[in-house]
Design a protein around this motif. Structure first.
Motif, mmCIF file in Angstrom:
data_model
loop_
_atom_site.group_PDB
_atom_site.id
_atom_site.type_symbol
_atom_site.label_atom_id
_atom_site.label_comp_id
_atom_site.label_asym_id
_atom_site.label_seq_id
_atom_site.Cartn_x
_atom_site.Cartn_y
_atom_site.Cartn_z
ATOM 1 N N TYR A 88 0.816 -1.209 0.000
ATOM 2 C CA TYR A 88 0.000 0.000 0.000
ATOM 3 C C TYR A 88 0.857 1.270 0.000
ATOM 4 O O TYR A 88 0.406 2.345 0.380
ATOM 5 N N VAL A 89 2.104 1.097 -0.427
ATOM 6 C CA VAL A 89 3.036 2.220 -0.541
ATOM 7 C C VAL A 89 3.253 2.596 -2.007
ATOM 8 O O VAL A 89 3.308 3.766 -2.361
ATOM 9 N N PHE A 90 3.335 1.567 -2.880
ATOM 10 C CA PHE A 90 3.649 1.798 -4.289
ATOM 11 C C PHE A 90 2.408 1.718 -5.176
ATOM 12 O O PHE A 90 1.483 0.949 -4.902
ATOM 13 N N THR A 91 2.417 2.505 -6.243
ATOM 14 C CA THR A 91 1.382 2.377 -7.271
ATOM 15 C C THR A 91 1.646 1.098 -8.067
ATOM 16 O O THR A 91 2.714 0.484 -7.946
ATOM 17 N N SER A 92 0.698 0.718 -8.909
ATOM 18 C CA SER A 92 0.852 -0.496 -9.708
ATOM 19 C C SER A 92 2.085 -0.412 -10.609
ATOM 20 O O SER A 92 2.856 -1.375 -10.715
ATOM 21 N N ASP A 93 2.291 0.729 -11.254
ATOM 22 C CA ASP A 93 3.465 0.891 -12.117
ATOM 23 C C ASP A 93 4.758 0.842 -11.306
ATOM 24 O O ASP A 93 5.762 0.279 -11.757
ATOM 25 N N GLN A 94 4.736 1.431 -10.125
ATOM 26 C CA GLN A 94 5.926 1.390 -9.287
ATOM 27 C C GLN A 94 6.247 -0.040 -8.857
ATOM 28 O O GLN A 94 7.419 -0.418 -8.748
ATOM 29 N N TRP A 95 5.200 -0.832 -8.655
ATOM 30 C CA TRP A 95 5.424 -2.228 -8.292
ATOM 31 C C TRP A 95 6.154 -2.974 -9.407
ATOM 32 O O TRP A 95 7.005 -3.837 -9.132
ATOM 33 N N ASP A 96 5.834 -2.680 -10.647
ATOM 34 C CA ASP A 96 6.550 -3.318 -11.756
ATOM 35 C C ASP A 96 8.042 -3.031 -11.650
ATOM 36 O O ASP A 96 8.883 -3.925 -11.848
ATOM 37 N N ASP A 100 -12.406 1.234 5.990
ATOM 38 C CA ASP A 100 -12.746 1.785 4.670
ATOM 39 C C ASP A 100 -12.100 3.157 4.480
ATOM 40 O O ASP A 100 -11.662 3.511 3.376
ATOM 41 N N ALA A 101 -12.037 3.925 5.572
ATOM 42 C CA ALA A 101 -11.410 5.244 5.497
ATOM 43 C C ALA A 101 -9.912 5.115 5.205
ATOM 44 O O ALA A 101 -9.339 5.918 4.455
ATOM 45 N N ILE A 102 -9.293 4.106 5.797
ATOM 46 C CA ILE A 102 -7.861 3.879 5.526
ATOM 47 C C ILE A 102 -7.637 3.581 4.056
ATOM 48 O O ILE A 102 -6.786 4.175 3.386
ATOM 49 N N TRP A 103 -8.419 2.632 3.524
ATOM 50 C CA TRP A 103 -8.239 2.244 2.111
ATOM 51 C C TRP A 103 -8.549 3.424 1.195
ATOM 52 O O TRP A 103 -7.916 3.582 0.149
ATOM 53 N N ALA A 104 -9.492 4.263 1.584
ATOM 54 C CA ALA A 104 -9.825 5.435 0.769
ATOM 55 C C ALA A 104 -8.651 6.409 0.699
ATOM 56 O O ALA A 104 -8.378 6.997 -0.350
ATOM 57 N N THR A 105 -7.932 6.567 1.832
ATOM 58 C CA THR A 105 -6.775 7.469 1.810
ATOM 59 C C THR A 105 -5.694 6.934 0.883
ATOM 60 O O THR A 105 -5.003 7.702 0.210
ATOM 61 N N TYR A 106 -5.536 5.612 0.831
ATOM 62 C CA TYR A 106 -4.565 5.019 -0.095
ATOM 63 C C TYR A 106 -5.010 5.239 -1.537
ATOM 64 O O TYR A 106 -4.221 5.629 -2.401
ATOM 65 N N SER A 107 -6.288 4.974 -1.805
ATOM 66 C CA SER A 107 -6.812 5.138 -3.164
ATOM 67 C C SER A 107 -6.673 6.578 -3.634
ATOM 68 O O SER A 107 -6.385 6.831 -4.813
ATOM 69 N N ASN A 108 -6.848 7.516 -2.708
ATOM 70 C CA ASN A 108 -6.691 8.928 -3.056
ATOM 71 C C ASN A 108 -5.283 9.254 -3.526
ATOM 72 O O ASN A 108 -5.067 10.231 -4.242
ATOM 73 N N ARG A 109 -4.317 8.428 -3.126
ATOM 74 C CA ARG A 109 -2.927 8.629 -3.530
ATOM 75 C C ARG A 109 -2.551 7.798 -4.755
ATOM 76 O O ARG A 109 -1.387 7.712 -5.119
ATOM 77 N N GLY A 110 -3.553 7.176 -5.368
ATOM 78 C CA GLY A 110 -3.289 6.390 -6.570
ATOM 79 C C GLY A 110 -2.833 4.971 -6.301
ATOM 80 O O GLY A 110 -2.334 4.283 -7.203
ATOM 81 N N ILE A 111 -3.030 4.502 -5.078
ATOM 82 C CA ILE A 111 -2.645 3.138 -4.714
ATOM 83 C C ILE A 111 -3.788 2.174 -5.033
ATOM 84 O O ILE A 111 -4.943 2.439 -4.691
ATOM 85 N N ASP A 112 -3.466 1.076 -5.679
ATOM 86 C CA ASP A 112 -4.453 0.031 -5.954
ATOM 87 C C ASP A 112 -4.520 -0.889 -4.746
ATOM 88 O O ASP A 112 -3.657 -1.748 -4.551
ATOM 89 N N VAL A 113 -5.543 -0.711 -3.897
ATOM 90 C CA VAL A 113 -5.626 -1.474 -2.655
ATOM 91 C C VAL A 113 -5.989 -2.942 -2.891
ATOM 92 O O VAL A 113 -5.910 -3.753 -1.972
ATOM 93 N N LYS A 114 -6.376 -3.280 -4.106
ATOM 94 C CA LYS A 114 -6.687 -4.666 -4.444
ATOM 95 C C LYS A 114 -5.502 -5.380 -5.089
ATOM 96 O O LYS A 114 -5.600 -6.549 -5.459
ATOM 97 N N LEU A 115 -4.389 -4.679 -5.232
ATOM 98 C CA LEU A 115 -3.246 -5.225 -5.961
ATOM 99 C C LEU A 115 -2.752 -6.541 -5.376
ATOM 100 O O LEU A 115 -2.368 -7.449 -6.110
ATOM 101 N N ILE A 137 -6.188 12.340 10.092
ATOM 102 C CA ILE A 137 -6.417 11.964 8.696
ATOM 103 C C ILE A 137 -7.741 11.226 8.524
ATOM 104 O O ILE A 137 -8.518 11.517 7.604
ATOM 105 N N LEU A 138 -8.029 10.271 9.403
ATOM 106 C CA LEU A 138 -9.234 9.459 9.223
ATOM 107 C C LEU A 138 -10.507 10.224 9.572
ATOM 108 O O LEU A 138 -11.548 10.009 8.943
ATOM 109 N N SER A 139 -10.445 11.103 10.548
ATOM 110 C CA SER A 139 -11.638 11.909 10.841
ATOM 111 C C SER A 139 -11.977 12.812 9.661
ATOM 112 O O SER A 139 -13.157 13.005 9.322
ATOM 113 N N GLU A 140 -10.953 13.357 9.012
ATOM 114 C CA GLU A 140 -11.182 14.179 7.818
ATOM 115 C C GLU A 140 -11.755 13.340 6.687
ATOM 116 O O GLU A 140 -12.658 13.776 5.963
ATOM 117 N N GLN A 141 -11.248 12.108 6.539
ATOM 118 C CA GLN A 141 -11.730 11.235 5.472
ATOM 119 C C GLN A 141 -13.196 10.847 5.695
ATOM 120 O O GLN A 141 -14.001 10.811 4.761
#
Length: 304
Positions: A148-156, A193-208, A261-265
């Motif tokens: 949950y740190v790298f984007t899909s392209d970064q993972w490649d 769900d709020a945690i995963w949303a913060t990751y998705s907001n950064r372009g992270i594929d949480v289902k990767l 962060i999560l209260s804002e989300q």
């Protein structure tokens, strides 16, 4: 393989001494004592990393799933850990396999700088900028809790770097946990769900992580990708291990950065957020959310 009970012979910073740990007779007793100890530990971010290391090792009954233990015992084996954090995984292994050499890399130097085994070194670097190591330098390369740190392209790119620096015949292993739970209550679901949303907001594929083996297998010079999964129930209905994860989760949710962060989300006040977290204890007693951890490992193919 990968017995989790390292011989903690040297004193280390940040890792708390467990009373009478060295006098315990069996591996099972040691594992149980670790779990009992962590149940009553007051933890911050670094302590959670230490705790999480032992939790993962406990549920897998190993520090790794790749078939490398015989080589580590034999000695002369060189191991690289990317995103090593506080260095707990490496400290554990370097103490157990004293004749092998270990290297940890992380963008933030929270690992110990001075008090560490002679067969262990840490390097401050960002894998996204490329690793400074030569091709085919390591026998075993490892990365965990970074999906949950790298984007899909970064993972490649990260996978390609791990493979590049691994010797032909060596092993590459990736581990993490799946996003989401099965059977969680409404409060825990809303918070996670709020945690995963913060990751998705950064372009992270949480289902990767669900399909990381397919991405892994597409890399050149890689053999069969093996998948190992372990699950447990979070909370008191999951026994000691479930209580450890509950303790880790609540500690994380109560941290200052999570509150903000999560209260804002969720779009509620921090006071409302803290009230939600306070109710988690009771919710865990009435639910049995299942948490799944996954490891992928593969061997780099020998050059023809």
């Amino acid at each position: 393989m990968g017995n989790i009970n390292s011989h903690l012979k040297r004193r280390r910073p940040s890792i708390k001494k467990i009373p009478e740990f060295d006098q315990m007779k069996s591996d099972q007793e040691r594992q149980e004592k670790l779990i009992d100890f962590y149940l009553s530990t007051s933890i911050d971010s670094i302590d959670r990393q230490h705790m999480y290391h032992f939790l993962r090792a406990y549920i897998f009954q190993s520090n790794f799933s790749s078939p490398v233990e015989d080589k580590l015992i034999e000695g002369g084996y060189k191991v690289l850990d990317i995103g090593c954090g506080a260095g707990t995984w490496l400290l554990d292994l370097s103490n157990k396999y004293e004749n092998s050499h270990f290297v940890g890399v992380d963008i933030k130097p929270v690992y110990p700088h001075e008090i560490k085994p002679n067969n262990l070194e840490f390097i401050e670097a960002d894998v996204i900028n490329g690793l400074s190591f030569h091709d085919n330098e390591f026998d075993f390369t490892h990365i965990e809790n970074m999906s949950y740190v790298f984007t899909s392209d970064q993972w490649d790119f990260v996978l390609s770097e791990l493979i590049r620096v691994t010797r032909p015949g060596g092993y590459i292993e990736v581990g993490d946990r799946r996003n989401g739970y099965v059977g969680e209550g409404p409060i825990f679901r809303k918070l996670t769900d709020a945690i995963w949303a913060t990751y998705s907001n950064r372009g992270i594929d949480v289902k990767l992580l669900y399909n990381l083996d397919s991405k892994f297998a597409l890399q050149p010079n890689i053999g069969k990708v093996h998948r190992v999964e372990k699950e447990f129930i979070v909370g008191p209905n999951g026994g000691k291990i479930g209580l450890v994860w509950q303790d880790m989760s609540i500690s994380y949710f109560k941290s200052e950065i999570s509150s903000k962060i999560l209260s804002e989300q969720i779009e509620i006040s921090e006071e409302e957020y803290k009230d939600m977290v306070e109710k988690l204890d009771n919710e865990f007693k009435q639910t049995s959310p299942e948490c799944v951890h996954v490891r992928y490992w593969a061997q780099k193919q020998l050059l023809e």
